[in-house]
Enzyme design. Structure first.
Site, PDB file in Angstrom:
ATOM      1  N   CYS A  87      78.890 -16.836  89.888  1.00  0.00           N
ATOM      2  CA  CYS A  87      78.439 -17.398  91.160  1.00  0.00           C
ATOM      3  C   CYS A  87      77.609 -18.662  90.922  1.00  0.00           C
ATOM      4  O   CYS A  87      78.141 -19.676  90.520  1.00  0.00           O
ATOM      5  CB  CYS A  87      77.681 -16.321  91.945  1.00  0.00           C
ATOM      6  SG  CYS A  87      77.486 -16.708  93.685  1.00  0.00           S
ATOM      7  N   HIS A 195      81.067 -11.258  91.827  1.00  0.00           N
ATOM      8  CA  HIS A 195      79.970 -10.659  91.043  1.00  0.00           C
ATOM      9  C   HIS A 195      80.428  -9.345  90.409  1.00  0.00           C
ATOM     10  O   HIS A 195      80.274  -8.283  91.031  1.00  0.00           O
ATOM     11  CB  HIS A 195      78.793 -10.352  91.969  1.00  0.00           C
ATOM     12  CG  HIS A 195      78.020 -11.547  92.406  1.00  0.00           C
ATOM     13  ND1 HIS A 195      76.888 -11.987  91.752  1.00  0.00           N
ATOM     14  CD2 HIS A 195      78.205 -12.405  93.438  1.00  0.00           C
ATOM     15  CE1 HIS A 195      76.402 -13.058  92.365  1.00  0.00           C
ATOM     16  NE2 HIS A 195      77.186 -13.335  93.390  1.00  0.00           N
ATOM     17  N   GLU A 197      79.007  -7.547  88.283  1.00  0.00           N
ATOM     18  CA  GLU A 197      77.893  -6.597  88.114  1.00  0.00           C
ATOM     19  C   GLU A 197      77.652  -5.798  89.393  1.00  0.00           C
ATOM     20  O   GLU A 197      77.038  -4.731  89.361  1.00  0.00           O
ATOM     21  CB  GLU A 197      76.619  -7.351  87.677  1.00  0.00           C
ATOM     22  CG  GLU A 197      75.884  -8.120  88.773  1.00  0.00           C
ATOM     23  CD  GLU A 197      76.483  -9.485  89.089  1.00  0.00           C
ATOM     24  OE1 GLU A 197      77.589  -9.771  88.606  1.00  0.00           O
ATOM     25  OE2 GLU A 197      75.844 -10.256  89.845  1.00  0.00           O
TER      26      GLU A 197
END
Lengths: 226, 83
Positions: A87, A195, A197
Site C-alpha cells: 500500500c 494488504h 497481513e
C-alpha cells in the site's frame, strides 16, 4: 532459525504491527526498524508497511523516499534482498525508483476500503513464489491513491517479463491492466496495494494473504541460509 | 541575489485528472456553461539565494523535478522573479 523480517516504521506508518503479526503467522520473526536509522540491522527481508508516511504530504511516498533508511533499503534491494512495499510502501517504492510507474488517485476519487479479489498472474517474485498461477485470493484494500499508471513501454515490459504479480478481478481503482502488484526485473522487489497481513488469520475473515507472506518468509530463509 | 520562485505542477496531458473532471462536471449547475478542459494542479513558492538568475533557475528546476513533481505523471512550470 526463523528469518528476520524488518518492518520499517516511518512517522505516520500504521500497519507495522499488523505486518509483524502476519509474518510471524507465516513462520518469520518480525523486527521493527526506524526510518531515521541508516542501517537495517542485518535483517533477511524488508517490508515497507501501509499508512501515511510523513503524512503523505506532497504526494504519498514523496518524502519517505528521502528518509535515511531508504538508502540502506536501496543497497539491500540491489544486492538481491527481498523488499516488499504494501500500500503506502508500494507508493514509497515507486517514488524511490525501486519500481517503475506511479500510483495516482483512484478513478472517480473514491477512497476504497473493501475486500478485493485478485488473481496471481506471476509466481516469479519473492511474494508470489509459493502461490499458484491463476489462483484467486481475497485480500483487503484500503487506499485513496492506488490507481497504478506507467507509460506504454513500461507496461509492455512488465507484461512481457511477467512482472505483474497480482491483478484485480474487478479493478476497483482504475489501474492500467488491472494491476494490483508488480515486481522489479529480478523479482526481489515487490509492491502491491492489497494488504496480505489483513488476510492472515481466520479471525480477520480471510487467510488468503498467508501464501504471499509465506513466500516472503521462504525467500528470506533462503537468503539467511546463503 | 535572491529570487522568488513559483512552481506550478499539473498532471501531464493525457493522464486522467479525476479532480479536474469532477470540478468540470459541477460547472453547469453553477451556470458556467462556456468553460471546458479543467485541469487541477498545485502551486508552490519559495525563495532562492543565487549568484544570478541562471543559477537560481538551475536550483529551482532541480527542486521541482526531483521533489515537487513526479515526472512519471506530472510536469512543472517555473516562474522566477528577482526580489
Amino acid at each position: 532459525m526463523a528469518p528476520r523480517i524488518g518492518v520499517v516504521v516511518f512517522p505516520g506508518s500504521n500497519c507495522e504491527h499488523d505486518v509483524v503479526q502476519g509474518v510471524e503467522a507465516a513462520g518469520g520473526t518480525g523486527v521493527l526498524l526506524w526510518h531515521g536509522d541508516a542501517q537495517l540491522g542485518g535483517v533477511d527481508a524488508v517490508v515497507l508497511p501501509g499508512g501515511f508516511a510523513h503524512g503523505d504530504y506532497l504526494r504519498p511516498g514523496a518524502l519517505a523516499r528521502f528518509s535515511p533508511v531508504m538508502e540502506a533499503v536501496q543497497d539491500f534491494a540491489r544486492a538481491g534482498g527481498p523488499v516488499v512495499g504494501i500500500c503506502n510502501g508500494f507508493q514509497v517504492l515507486t517514488e524511490a525508483g525501486l519500481l517503475p510507474g506511479a500510483l495516482q488517485k483512484n478513478g472517480r476519487l473514491r477512497f476504497l476500503c473493501q475486500p478485493a479479489r485478485v488473481v496471481v498472474s506471476s509466481t516469479s517474485s519473492v511474494l508470489t513464489a509459493d502461490a499458484t498461477l491463476g489462483e484467486e485470493l481475497v485480500i483487503p484494500i484500503n487506499h485513496f491513491s492506488g490507481n497504478y499508471i506507467c507509460d506504454d513501454e513500461t507496461l509492455r515490459r512488465l507484461q512481457d517479463e511477467e512482472r505483474i504479480v497480482l491483478r484485480y478481478v474487478d479493478n476497483p481503482n482504475g489501474s492500467v491492466d488491472a494491476i494490483a502488484g508488480i515486481a522489479n526485473e529480478t523479482g526481489n522487489v515487490v509492491g502491491l496495494m492489497p494488504h496480505p497481513e489483513r488476510a492472515s488469520a481466520a479471525l480477520l475473515g480471510s487467510t488468503d494473504g498467508l501464501v504471499l507472506l509465506r513466500s516472503l518468509v521462504g525467500a528470506s530463509s533462503a537468503r539467511a541460509a546463503a | 541575489m535572491r529570487f522568488r520562485a513559483r512552481v506550478e505542477v499539473q498532471l501531464r496531458p493525457g493522464i486522467a485528472d479525476p479532480e479536474g473532471a469532477t470540478i468540470e462536471r459541477a460547472l453547469p449547475a453553477l451556470g458556467f456553461d462556456s468553460v471546458a478542459n479543467v485541469r487541477a494542479g498545485r502551486s508552490f513558492s519559495f525563495e532562492v539565494d543565487a549568484a544570478d538568475e541562471g543559477a537560481a533557475r538551475t536550483t529551482a528546476t532541480e527542486l521541482a523535478e526531483r521533489l515537487l513533481a513526479n515526472p512519471v505523471i506530472e510536469q512543472s512550470v517555473l516562474e522566477l522573479t528577482a526580489i
